[in-house]
Scaffold this active site. Structure first.
Site, PDB file in Angstrom:
ATOM      1  N   CYS A 157       0.824  -1.208   0.000  1.00 48.35           N
ATOM      2  CA  CYS A 157       0.000   0.000   0.000  1.00 48.35           C
ATOM      3  C   CYS A 157       0.860   1.262   0.000  1.00 48.35           C
ATOM      4  O   CYS A 157       1.797   1.375   0.800  1.00 48.35           O
ATOM      5  CB  CYS A 157      -0.858  -0.025   1.265  1.00 48.35           C
ATOM      6  SG  CYS A 157      -1.848   1.422   1.452  1.00 48.35           S
ATOM      7  N   ARG A 187     -10.326  -3.579 -15.424  1.00 46.07           N
ATOM      8  CA  ARG A 187     -10.885  -2.854 -16.551  1.00 46.07           C
ATOM      9  C   ARG A 187     -11.151  -3.815 -17.707  1.00 46.07           C
ATOM     10  O   ARG A 187     -12.153  -3.747 -18.392  1.00 46.07           O
ATOM     11  CB  ARG A 187      -9.920  -1.743 -16.992  1.00 46.07           C
ATOM     12  CG  ARG A 187     -10.580  -0.712 -17.857  1.00 46.07           C
ATOM     13  CD  ARG A 187      -9.642   0.421 -18.220  1.00 46.07           C
ATOM     14  NE  ARG A 187      -8.913   0.946 -17.083  1.00 46.07           N
ATOM     15  CZ  ARG A 187      -7.613   1.178 -17.113  1.00 46.07           C
ATOM     16  NH1 ARG A 187      -6.910   0.911 -18.182  1.00 46.07           N
ATOM     17  NH2 ARG A 187      -6.998   1.643 -16.055  1.00 46.07           N
TER      18      ARG A 187
HETATM   19  P1  IMP Z   1      -0.882  -6.919   3.891  1.00 44.91           P
HETATM   20  O1  IMP Z   1      -1.391  -8.091   4.643  1.00 44.91           O
HETATM   21  O2  IMP Z   1       0.029  -6.049   4.702  1.00 44.91           O
HETATM   22  O3  IMP Z   1      -0.259  -7.300   2.578  1.00 44.91           O
HETATM   23  O4  IMP Z   1      -2.143  -5.982   3.572  1.00 44.91           O
HETATM   24  C1  IMP Z   1      -3.284  -6.428   2.895  1.00 44.91           C
HETATM   25  C2  IMP Z   1      -4.335  -5.332   2.900  1.00 44.91           C
HETATM   26  O5  IMP Z   1      -3.866  -4.183   2.175  1.00 44.91           O
HETATM   27  C3  IMP Z   1      -5.620  -5.683   2.190  1.00 44.91           C
HETATM   28  O6  IMP Z   1      -6.492  -6.477   2.954  1.00 44.91           O
HETATM   29  C4  IMP Z   1      -6.211  -4.322   1.877  1.00 44.91           C
HETATM   30  O7  IMP Z   1      -6.904  -3.763   2.969  1.00 44.91           O
HETATM   31  C5  IMP Z   1      -4.985  -3.471   1.642  1.00 44.91           C
HETATM   32  N1  IMP Z   1      -4.726  -3.254   0.202  1.00 44.91           N
HETATM   33  C6  IMP Z   1      -4.826  -4.129  -0.812  1.00 44.91           C
HETATM   34  N2  IMP Z   1      -4.434  -3.572  -1.981  1.00 44.91           N
HETATM   35  C7  IMP Z   1      -4.088  -2.308  -1.705  1.00 44.91           C
HETATM   36  C8  IMP Z   1      -3.606  -1.225  -2.506  1.00 44.91           C
HETATM   37  O8  IMP Z   1      -3.358  -1.328  -3.701  1.00 44.91           O
HETATM   38  N3  IMP Z   1      -3.403  -0.065  -1.836  1.00 44.91           N
HETATM   39  C9  IMP Z   1      -3.651   0.074  -0.506  1.00 44.91           C
HETATM   40  N4  IMP Z   1      -4.055  -0.913   0.287  1.00 44.91           N
HETATM   41  C10 IMP Z   1      -4.281  -2.103  -0.307  1.00 44.91           C
END
Ligand code: IMP
Length: 498
Positions: A314, A413
């Site tokens: 993110c 898309r």
């Molecule tokens: P991780 O477990 O730290 O990889 O975070 C996963 C979470 O990041 C997901 O459940 C979403 O809430 C968030 N997320 C997913 N894709 C994106 C993105 O492109 N930008 C920002 N947050 C994202």
């Protein structure tokens, strides 16, 4: 009152913190505090004081609503371990529904037949159906549905493609119901499996009193069922699975939006409640403070997801300057959830979404009040994520990209035929180290969680919250926490990320 020119924004007095800045201080562990006695059971959806929660999980982990994480394989693998996968939303509704259906139909026990024929169908129809569903046991019913009157069965033992005319009628080569071994509705799974073993069957049809097909019990499901004591099943012994929705395509389970404190989420929740009452369970989010939580709880959310900007892929905080340290967000929302419960008698579970890097971050999130955690990067590393495993610089990697990255948007898309063009990215495309089978990875992670809970003297998640003692750590003591002042023989060990 903050109004007009002569003032400034509201300013939080405390900085916001993330998980790595906290540690748990051990409490007393009695002789009963052993990992085998720990229960990780946790509520998923809202319930009233004194009532049972209608949907619980056996482990506090769900997989993220992401293309690179939650397809049908993840759905099956995670339910086997006691958690829930939320099938990704950025695809056509039909293909998302098909993924959900495949998870539901996979399970041991009583499986609703999804490959069905009429007597007038042909061998060519049989082959096409097999190709489409991947299943070789097909029911022949009077109306061609999985609940019609059972007339026979077609399995690969009933036909030889090389010798038979593709136009041969099912009626002429099926095994008719008179020659089948079947069991009546109400038969227990144990009895069904005994019949399967006694008669060396691959599939046992379960039939209602008036001869209608109810379900099948398959021999191949027997072993996997035995090996997964925590697996999460619904009332029909099918795996529990979630699905993402976005605020336009109202359907089921969790709204996939990076910002939950909005008119649209309330509008969507109200629409669902008006149309389906509380039969559709739907989570909402994401929020990072008590105010956002209360808004969604009041609007009828079944659970509320917490986290903006903390996900590994993110870049929301960098691009838009919004978000909050994930630990602080969880603590703030949990306090509001408890206040809400005291005031209304309604418990609305909360989910810490994103930013789980080390296995112990899950334990911290639970101690801080989260009912369960949503993980993207963690699950993307396993065999069961939908992405390819590739060799990069001599090591196997899996691909992992954000839903807000150009890659996900392109796919969306393409699939939906022209979604709105968005002008900047909020996520990146990346590699993560391949981590093998999900069952092995989760076994290690949960062993650590159980062990830490025992160190805190807790055998359940509510007990952990009651007993946990958390401390913020200084930057220097974080350095002290890793291996230090020694020359590591194995450099992968001291800095291992879950
Ligand atoms: P991780 O477990 O730290 O990889 O975070 C996963 C979470 O990041 C997901 O459940 C979403 O809430 C968030 N997320 C997913 N894709 C994106 C993105 O492109 N930008 C920002 N947050 C994202």
């Amino acid at each position: 009152m903050r109004k007009g020119y002569l003032t400034m924004a509201y300013f939080f007095q405390e900085p916001s913190h993330t998980f790595s800045e906290y540690l748990l201080v051990p409490g007393y562990s009695s002789e009963h505090c052993i990992p085998a006695n720990v229960s990780l059971k946790t509520p998923v959806v809202r319930f009233k004081k004194g009532e049972e929660c209608p949907l619980t999980m056996n482990v506090p982990m769900v997989s993220a609503v992401m293309q690179a994480v939650s397809g049908e394989q993840m759905g099956i693998a995670l339910a086997k371990e006691g958690g829930i996968a939320f099938i990704y939303v950025s695809q056509s509704i039909e293909s998302q529904a098909a993924m959900v259906r495949r998870v539901k139909n996979y399970k041991a026990g009583f499986v609703i037949s999804d490959s069905n024929l009429r007597v007038t169908d042909t061998l060519a129809d049989v082959l096409a159906l097999k190709q489409r569903t991947g299943h070789s046991t097909m029911a022949v019913t009077d109306d061609g549905t999985g609940t019609g009157k059972l007339l026979g069965l077609v399995t690969s033992r009933d036909y030889r493609v090389s010798r038979m005319d593709p136009d041969a009628k099912v009626a002429d080569f099926m095994t008719p119901v008179e020659k089948l071994i079947y069991a009546p509705e109400g038969t227990s799974l144990k009895t069904a499996n005994d019949i399967i073993w006694d008669h060396k069957l691959n599939a046992l049809p379960i039939i209602s009193e008036d001869g209608h097909l109810v379900s099948f019990v398959f021999r191949k499901d027997y072993d996997s069922h035995k090996g997964n004591p925590l697996e999460l099943l619904d009332g029909q012994k099918r795996y529990v699975v979630g699905a993402g929705i976005n605020t336009r395509d109202y359907d089921v389970l969790v709204m996939d939006s990076s910002e939950g404190y909005s008119y649209w989420q309330k509008h969507c929740l109200e629409w669902i409640r008006a149309k389906y009452g509380d039969t559709v369970k739907v989570g909402a989010g994401n929020v990072v403070d008590g105010e956002g939580f209360r808004f969604l709880a009041d609007a009828g959310a079944d659970f509320v997801k917490i986290g903006i900007g903390g996900g590994s892929i993110c870049i929301t905080r960098e691009t838009k300057g919004i978000g909050r340290g994930q630990a602080t967000a969880v603590i703030d929302v949990a306090a509001e959830r408890d206040k809400y419960f005291e005031e209304t008698g309604i418990y609305v579970p909360i989910c810490a979404d994103g930013g789980i890097v080390q296995d112990y971050h899950i334990t911290l999130a639970l101690a801080m009040g989260a009912d369960f955690c949503m993980l993207g990067r963690y699950f993307s590393r396993f065999d069961e994520s939908p992405t390819s495993k590739i060799l990069v610089g001599g090591s196997y990697m899996k691909e992992y990209w954000g839903e807000g990255s150009a890659r996900a948007r392109n796919w969306q898309r393409y699939d939906l035929g022209g979604a709105a063009k968005l002008s900047f990215e909020e996520g990146v495309d990346s590699y993560v180290p391949y981590a093998g089978a999900l069952a092995d990875g989760m076994a290690t992670t949960l062993a650590k969680v159980r062990s830490t809970m025992c160190n805190c003297g807790a055998l359940t998640i509510p007990e952990l919250r009651e007993k946990a003692k958390l401390t913020l750590v200084s930057a220097t003591s974080i350095v002290e926490g890793g291996a230090h002042d020694v020359l590591l023989k194995d450099t992968t060990n001291g800095n291992q990320r879950g």
